[in-house]
Design a protein around this motif. Structure first.
Motif, PDB file in Angstrom:
ATOM      1  N   SER A  57       0.812  -1.220   0.000  1.00  0.00           N
ATOM      2  CA  SER A  57       0.000   0.000   0.000  1.00  0.00           C
ATOM      3  C   SER A  57       0.843   1.267   0.000  1.00  0.00           C
ATOM      4  O   SER A  57       0.302   2.357  -0.195  1.00  0.00           O
ATOM      5  CB  SER A  57      -0.922   0.007   1.229  1.00  0.00           C
ATOM      6  N   GLN A  58       2.146   1.143   0.221  1.00  0.00           N
ATOM      7  CA  GLN A  58       3.009   2.318   0.236  1.00  0.00           C
ATOM      8  C   GLN A  58       3.631   2.493  -1.159  1.00  0.00           C
ATOM      9  O   GLN A  58       4.773   2.137  -1.413  1.00  0.00           O
ATOM     10  CB  GLN A  58       4.098   2.176   1.308  1.00  0.00           C
ATOM     11  N   ALA A  59       2.829   3.058  -2.037  1.00  0.00           N
ATOM     12  CA  ALA A  59       3.281   3.335  -3.400  1.00  0.00           C
ATOM     13  C   ALA A  59       2.423   4.461  -3.954  1.00  0.00           C
ATOM     14  O   ALA A  59       1.216   4.518  -3.697  1.00  0.00           O
ATOM     15  CB  ALA A  59       3.178   2.095  -4.284  1.00  0.00           C
ATOM     16  N   LEU A  60       3.044   5.342  -4.709  1.00  0.00           N
ATOM     17  CA  LEU A  60       2.314   6.496  -5.232  1.00  0.00           C
ATOM     18  C   LEU A  60       2.990   7.039  -6.486  1.00  0.00           C
ATOM     19  O   LEU A  60       4.107   6.655  -6.837  1.00  0.00           O
ATOM     20  CB  LEU A  60       2.195   7.591  -4.155  1.00  0.00           C
ATOM     21  N   THR A  61       2.271   7.939  -7.138  1.00  0.00           N
ATOM     22  CA  THR A  61       2.753   8.609  -8.346  1.00  0.00           C
ATOM     23  C   THR A  61       2.738  10.111  -8.119  1.00  0.00           C
ATOM     24  O   THR A  61       1.810  10.650  -7.508  1.00  0.00           O
ATOM     25  CB  THR A  61       1.862   8.264  -9.555  1.00  0.00           C
TER      26      THR A  61
END
Length: 278
Positions: free
Chosen positions: A132-136
């Motif tokens: 869940s620790q992922a982003l753009t």
């Protein structure tokens, strides 16, 4: 144990907003000299387009939609931006992570006069990244009026659903249906049922969104203005390599990664904390 990553651009209120909404607009994050360096390197980036680049368009229209990934591996200005820019700290702070791994970059150019729309999708649907620790971070190099900016379904990252990956163009050979995931809801058919977030942007601003936040983008029908954007994708402590049956975007699997194991490798380098040097 390493401390959690912090950033002067992220307040406690902004962190809370990001956790609730799944998307956040940050103003004046990128200095003018950095934007100039990246803009000046664009011709080199396009000329040195990698094997996974694409260009979509309609023959009767003036403009087109160009995209390329892993630009940082070929263009020094893009590599310097990843390793020394402020976005790794922004990503780490919003992920509440002790580490930051750089997954990939994505150069997106919608030329003036193209009606090509980016469909509703989640970024994680295309990734070999579990967690869940992922982003753009979506960072424009041009001014983006509200009518051509990204749209987000507020809070959709909290639905706990990973949807099927959809192709960006009907002519694409991309196949995202082999993992038997649910189909993306038809957001446009029931827009009143959702809270849609969007922001006008100037160079120096950026949009940050969770890997599972549903988002889309309209075409760029203004014939005299391109929409040039550099997206960078980041992963935190809980990110693990995930085998998926569908096509990947970008279509690379890193270096000798094992399902359920760490994502960090030469292709997906750890940026923070900076690796020790001999």
């Amino acid at each position: 144990m390493s401390p959690f990553i912090t950033s002067p651009f992220i307040s406690e209120a902004q962190f809370t907003q990001f956790q609730q909404d799944g998307a956040l607009c940050l103003r004046n994050v990128i200095p003018a000299e950095t934007l100039q360096s990246l803009t000046e390197a664009l011709p080199q980036a396009i000329a040195a387009a990698g094997p996974h680049h694409f260009k979509f368009g309609n023959p009767e229209e003036k403009g087109g939609f160009f995209g390329d990934v892993l630009v940082w591996q070929r263009v020094p200005a893009f590599r310097d931006f990843v390793w020394t820019g402020s976005l790794s700290h922004v990503a780490g702070a919003l992920m509440h992570s002790r580490t930051v791994t750089f997954y990939h970059d994505f150069l997106l150019i919608k030329e003036g006069g193209t009606s090509k729309r980016t469909p509703w999708h989640q970024d994680q649907s295309y990734w070999c990244v579990d967690g869940s620790q992922a982003l753009t971070v979506w960072m424009p190099l041009d001014e983006i009026p509200l009518e051509t900016s990204l749209e987000f379904v507020r809070g959709s990252h909290l639905w706990n659903t990973l949807y099927e990956a959809v192709p960006f163009d009907s002519a694409s050979r991309f196949n995202g249906s082999r993992d038997n995931r649910p189909v993306v809801p038809d957001i446009d058919a029931a827009r009143a049922d959702y809270e849609i977030l969007k922001w006008a942007l100037k160079p120096g601003d950026c949009l940050v969104f969770h890997c599972r936040t549903l988002h889309a983008a309209p075409g760029n029908i203004n014939p005299n203005r391109s929409r040039r954007v550099l997206s960078t994708c980041w992963a935190g402590d809980d990110a693990r390599y995930m085998e998926i049956k569908s096509d990947l975007a970008p279509p690379v699997k890193g270096d000798n990664l094992v399902a359920g194991g760490p994502l960090t490798c030469a292709t997906f380098p750890q940026i923070l904390p900076a690796p020790a040097t001999a």
